[in-house]
Design a protein around this motif. Structure first.
Motif, short mmCIF file in Angstrom:
data_model
loop_
_atom_site.label_atom_id
_atom_site.label_comp_id
_atom_site.label_asym_id
_atom_site.label_seq_id
_atom_site.Cartn_x
_atom_site.Cartn_y
_atom_site.Cartn_z
N PRO A 1 -13.99 -30.65 97.19
CA PRO A 1 -12.66 -30.83 97.00
C PRO A 1 -12.46 -32.45 96.52
CG PRO A 1 -13.01 -31.48 99.09
CD PRO A 1 -14.27 -31.18 98.87
N HIS A 2 -13.80 -33.67 96.05
CA HIS A 2 -13.29 -34.58 95.43
C HIS A 2 -12.74 -35.18 93.86
CE1 HIS A 2 -16.25 -37.17 98.43
NE2 HIS A 2 -15.74 -36.37 98.82
N HIS A 3 -12.12 -36.03 93.48
CA HIS A 3 -12.20 -36.01 92.27
C HIS A 3 -11.85 -37.59 92.04
CE1 HIS A 3 -8.46 -37.98 94.75
NE2 HIS A 3 -8.11 -36.36 95.19
N PRO A 4 -11.38 -38.13 91.00
CA PRO A 4 -12.00 -39.57 90.30
C PRO A 4 -10.80 -40.71 91.44
CG PRO A 4 -11.85 -38.73 88.95
CD PRO A 4 -11.29 -37.19 90.09
N ASP A 5 -9.58 -40.22 92.31
CA ASP A 5 -8.66 -41.05 93.27
C ASP A 5 -9.43 -41.38 93.97
OD1 ASP A 5 -7.35 -41.66 91.07
OD2 ASP A 5 -6.16 -40.46 91.01
N VAL A 6 -10.17 -40.12 95.08
CA VAL A 6 -10.66 -40.87 96.14
C VAL A 6 -11.36 -41.86 96.12
CG1 VAL A 6 -12.84 -39.81 97.75
CG2 VAL A 6 -11.16 -38.55 96.66
N PRO A 7 -11.12 -42.74 97.43
CA PRO A 7 -11.26 -44.03 97.33
C PRO A 7 -12.95 -44.57 97.55
CG PRO A 7 -9.71 -43.69 98.91
CD PRO A 7 -9.90 -42.34 97.82
N VAL A 8 -13.84 -43.52 98.03
CA VAL A 8 -15.09 -44.11 97.49
C VAL A 8 -15.48 -44.02 96.86
CG1 VAL A 8 -16.57 -41.76 98.21
CG2 VAL A 8 -17.38 -44.02 99.15
N HIS B 1 -4.47 -28.38 93.75
CA HIS B 1 -4.21 -29.68 93.06
C HIS B 1 -5.59 -30.17 92.18
CE1 HIS B 1 -1.16 -30.54 94.73
NE2 HIS B 1 -1.58 -29.55 96.06
N PRO B 2 -6.13 -28.95 90.65
CA PRO B 2 -7.26 -29.32 90.21
C PRO B 2 -7.14 -30.89 89.59
CG PRO B 2 -5.53 -28.63 89.33
CD PRO B 2 -5.14 -28.27 90.10
N ALA B 3 -8.46 -31.57 89.28
CA ALA B 3 -8.95 -32.79 89.33
C ALA B 3 -7.75 -33.00 87.50
CB ALA B 3 -9.88 -33.64 88.79
N ARG B 4 -7.78 -34.48 86.97
CA ARG B 4 -6.99 -33.87 85.63
C ARG B 4 -8.00 -34.56 85.28
NH1 ARG B 4 -4.14 -37.39 88.99
NH2 ARG B 4 -4.63 -39.27 87.20
N TYR C 1 -17.94 -46.11 93.89
CA TYR C 1 -19.08 -45.16 92.89
C TYR C 1 -19.13 -46.48 91.30
CZ TYR C 1 -20.39 -42.25 96.72
OH TYR C 1 -21.30 -42.04 97.66
N PHE C 2 -17.57 -46.24 91.29
CA PHE C 2 -17.78 -46.68 89.55
C PHE C 2 -17.65 -48.36 89.35
CE2 PHE C 2 -14.36 -42.29 89.70
CZ PHE C 2 -15.41 -41.95 89.37
N GLU C 3 -17.34 -48.40 90.43
CA GLU C 3 -17.37 -50.21 90.45
C GLU C 3 -19.15 -50.69 90.11
OE1 GLU C 3 -16.23 -53.91 89.74
OE2 GLU C 3 -14.78 -51.99 90.00
N ILE C 4 -19.96 -49.59 90.54
CA ILE C 4 -21.69 -50.04 90.74
C ILE C 4 -21.85 -49.98 89.04
CG2 ILE C 4 -23.33 -49.52 91.73
CD1 ILE C 4 -21.77 -49.16 94.87
N GLN D 1 -26.33 -36.48 96.39
CA GLN D 1 -25.06 -36.54 96.88
C GLN D 1 -23.98 -37.59 97.81
OE1 GLN D 1 -26.97 -33.28 99.53
NE2 GLN D 1 -25.42 -31.59 98.73
N HIS D 2 -22.71 -37.58 97.72
CA HIS D 2 -21.98 -38.50 98.00
C HIS D 2 -22.18 -38.85 99.14
CE1 HIS D 2 -19.35 -35.16 99.37
NE2 HIS D 2 -19.66 -35.99 100.33
#
Length: 323
Positions: free
Chosen positions: A147-154, A239-242, A158-161, A118-119
């Motif tokens: 409520p997370h989505h790809p634009d959440v800063p953390v 506000h669902p993820a796109r 993660y994506f960078e790693i 988990q996050h």
């Protein structure tokens, strides 16, 4: 001929009600999902693995035999980072690393190629797990849940790693709750049970579908309970993820949680746009499992989980067959 490489799996968590009430033991759960046509399984280790986090070799041997007996593929070992394991403090970084490593080791022993965490695992700790994943040959994934989505800063960290030093070993598990745009039937049933008048609840749903304007609700003939339900509904489902956000992330998607709450037929989920999501993910190049994760039992225990899972596998198979 199929134009995709997607399989339908199942999280055994979907059968929580039957398991907790001892209507089905672990073998019963495996037989049930096999008989429905599911191919791969996820197990929530803390729920169904005896002596977790350190199951015996005897149990592991028996479990692998059951998977073979029912021709099921072990897909994902789902773990939790229990930050409250001690009452006086949260887990330290070293303890989280050890806990996660323990899950990687036992997942491999049980035959699973992947661990879902988990996050609560920080980007720094996530990065430090890379050598362990490589040594064991086990992937580590983080669940992206509402409520997370790809634009959440953390998540950008993660994506960078995932895209760089962790490529191929670190990834994530989108949970389709992030795409939910409408309240499901059990949510509405609960609202009625809490005191919402059916005609007023229908009006709130209509306002939600038109954009969720609390000013309209506050100015209308609604009770305090109905206003509270409206505020929660608009906050959760407006506000669902796109879906297009995942186009450039698809290489990091190792696995998918096919969340659903209630289906009354084999054809369509009115709350989560499965047809569009699956179609687009196939276009983006996703290959792997979509595991059904029924969570209607969070609302009512009288819902037939088995019937729900049958609806789900039929719906998804029809979608895939039509691609």
């Amino acid at each position: 001929m199929n134009k995709h490489d997607i399989k339908i799996g199942v999280s055994l968590y979907s059968l929580s009600t039957q398991f907790i009430h001892e209507e089905l033991d672990l073998e019963g759960c495996l037989k049930t999902v096999h008989d429905m046509g599911y191919k791969g399984v996820e197990i929530v280790a803390a729920q169904m693995v005896p002596d977790y986090p350190c199951p015996s070799d005897e149990w592991l041997y028996t479990f692998r035999g059951l998977l073979a007996k029912y021709e099921l593929e072990p897909v994902c070992w789902s773990a939790y980072i229990d930050m409250g394991v001690r009452s006086d403090r949260d887990m330290t970084e070293a303890e989280i690393i050890q806990c996660t490593l323990n899950d990687l080791i036992y997942a491999k022993k049980a035959g699973f190629p992947m661990v879902r965490t988990q996050h609560a695992i920080s980007p720094a700790i996530f990065r430090k797990m890379i050598p362990y994943c490589k040594d064991l040959g086990v992937k580590l994934t983080i669940e992206m849940h509402w409520p997370h989505h790809p634009d959440v800063p953390v998540w950008k960290e993660y994506f960078e790693i995932m895209k760089n030093e962790g490529k191929g070993y670190l990834g994530f598990v989108p949970d389709f709750s992030i795409f939910q745009a409408m309240p499901h039937e059990l949510y509405l049933r609960q609202a009625r049970d809490e005191g919402c008048r059916p005609e007023k609840l229908n009006e709130i749903v209509k306002i939600h579908a038109e954009g969720g304007d609390m000013d309209r609700v506050n100015a209308g003939d609604f009770s305090m309970v109905e206003k509270a339900v409206a505020e929660e509904m608009f906050g959760k489902f407006n506000h669902p993820a796109r879906i297009e956000q995942f186009r450039e992330l698809i290489d990091c998607v190792f696995y998918i949680h096919g969340k659903f709450y209630y289906l009354d037929n084999d054809a369509h989920d009115p709350c989560i746009p499965y047809e569009e999501i699956i179609s687009e993910f196939v276009k983006y190049g996703y290959k792997g499992y979509i595991a059904s994760e029924f969570e209607g039992h969070h609302f009512y225990s009288d819902v037939d989980c088995v019937a729900q899972l049958r609806h789900y596998v039929a719906m998804n198979q029809a979608i895939l067959d039509n691609l």
